[in-house]
Enzyme design. Structure first.
Site, PDB file in Angstrom:
ATOM      1  CB  CYS A 196      72.180   9.130 -19.231  1.00  0.00           C
ATOM      2  SG  CYS A 196      71.688   9.373 -20.629  1.00  0.00           S
ATOM      3  CG  MET A 210      66.272  13.058 -23.694  1.00  0.00           C
ATOM      4  SD  MET A 210      65.491  13.722 -24.664  1.00  0.00           S
ATOM      5  CE  MET A 210      64.718  14.527 -23.177  1.00  0.00           C
TER       6      MET A 210
END
Length: 398
Positions: A104, A319
């Protein structure tokens, strides 16, 4: 029937970039969960509140979106030249699994602050005032991330005036360098960042047709297609797609067949069990639109438009790992991302996403006929939201 008391586990709830997650020191986890496996997954699922057939995660720390259903485990690194090891888990909302297949990028911004605040970085490496550098080993993908963050009075500075579209309030800037972000695993292309050996492929998707696609492993495996080829303009916000079951099914089909073409799965049915990767995104040339906050974005504000899906839904912003893929692909002539940005050589790009804009840079060069990216750079921010102990029922390991 006797009921076991709840287990208390030290934890910190943090925002990193446009994501939120529950952070743990490896040493604070119950012993059975300090190693990978069913016990660790069971713990994190219960912490976040999954699987939840209602899709709300009411009985946990998650907030029912892919951006907020996350867990992070950090430990002192045994790897030379690194301060900490960082392991990321994408927790499914409605299914009983934790996806460990990728990173992430947003929560990467919170790893350095968490590590310093929790004594995982040697005190001699942290100035009383100035910038601290934390070298992070991203254990999911085997890559190095270097975080540069401000220190004031010997503590991590969290407040500031750095603004990030998709985050309501300003905070301190955290600069991230993703070192050698391309995946060097095996693929049709012999281990290059383009697993097929091509910067643009013809991707056959049954029921949809043959789409031009850039398949890239950089930051996170990502499939880029042109917006107009699938009936979009690149100016869409979440509601235009997330409420359209046919659109979501189309994107999942593109994702699944792209994963197969990239060699990430061996059979199309495996895609359902690998939701975190690859990502699928669509690109378009600059156009004006109104961001989800009401902020107007003019064509001249951006180099291109990008929309990306995460865990089956259009992301509210972008993201962080996909931003690395965007920056990398933009730096390489001929990719769909580069062409949407005008096709010129560049080492940075500003792209429009549903919440606003984001600038990301990458340093790319050809070596022996293969494209290589030495680093990708972007700025995010991070903040502690709550710290203390998270509780889970005592029978979760039974």
């Amino acid at each position: 029937m006797p009921h076991l008391p709840q287990i208390k586990v030290p934890a910190t709830y943090m925002r990193g970039g446009t994501s939120k997650g529950v952070f743990f020191r490896l040493q604070d986890l119950p012993e059975v969960a300090q190693v990978p496996g069913r016990a660790r997954d069971a713990l994190l699922l219960r912490v976040i509140g999954s699987p939840d057939p209602y899709g709300k995660q009411i009985d946990g720390m998650g907030a029912a979106t892919s951006s907020t259903s996350k867990a992070v485990i950090v430990s002192k690194s045994k790897r030379p030249g690194h301060d900490v090891d960082y392991l990321f888990g994408q927790v499914s909302i409605d299914q009983p699994f934790v996806d460990w297949s990728g990173n992430c990028g947003n929560l990467s911004a919170a790893v350095g602050p968490f590590a310093i605040s929790n004594g995982l970085v040697d005190a001699g490496r942290v100035p009383r005032d100035g910038m601290a550098t934390v070298r992070i080993w991203q254990a999911n993908i085997g890559k190095t991330i270097v975080a540069h963050l401000p220190i004031t009075g010997g503590a991590v500075q969290e407040t500031g005036d750095f603004e990030l579209d998709g985050v309501t309030f300003p905070s301190a800037e955290v600069q991230l360098e993703f070192i050698d972000p391309a995946d060097e695993g095996e693929g049709e292309g012999g281990g290059a960042m383009f697993p097929t050996g091509q910067v643009v492929d013809d991707l056959e998707v049954p029921g949809i047709g043959t789409l031009k696609a850039t398949l890239i492993n950089a930051g996170i495996p990502t499939i880029f297609v042109n917006a107009e080829a699938i009936g979009y303009t690149g100016t869409e916000l979440q509601d235009a797609i997330n409420g359209d079951a046919r659109a979501l099914a189309m994107f999942e089909a593109i994702r699944a067949h792209g994963a197969l073409r990239m060699g990430l799965i061996q059979h199309i049915d495996e895609a359902a069990r690998r939701q975190h990767t690859p990502k699928v995104a669509f690109v378009a040339r600059p156009a004006g639109y109104t961001a989800s906050s009401g902020k107007p974005i003019a064509p001249g504000d951006v180099d291109l438009l990008v929309r990306a899906l995460s865990m089956g839904k259009l992301h509210h912003a972008m993201m962080g790992t996909a931003a690395v893929a965007i920056g990398t692909a933009a730096a390489i002539p001929g990719t769909l991302v580069n062409l949407a940005a005008g096709g010129s050589e560049r080492n940075a790009v500003c792209f429009g996403h549903p919440s606003g804009t984001l600038r990301v840079g990458a340093e790319a060069a050809q070596v022996d006929g293969q494209w290589r990216v030495t680093k990708a750079l972007m700025s995010r921010s991070a903040r502690v939201l709550m710290e203390g102990q998270v509780r889970v029922p005592g029978d979760i390991f039974e």
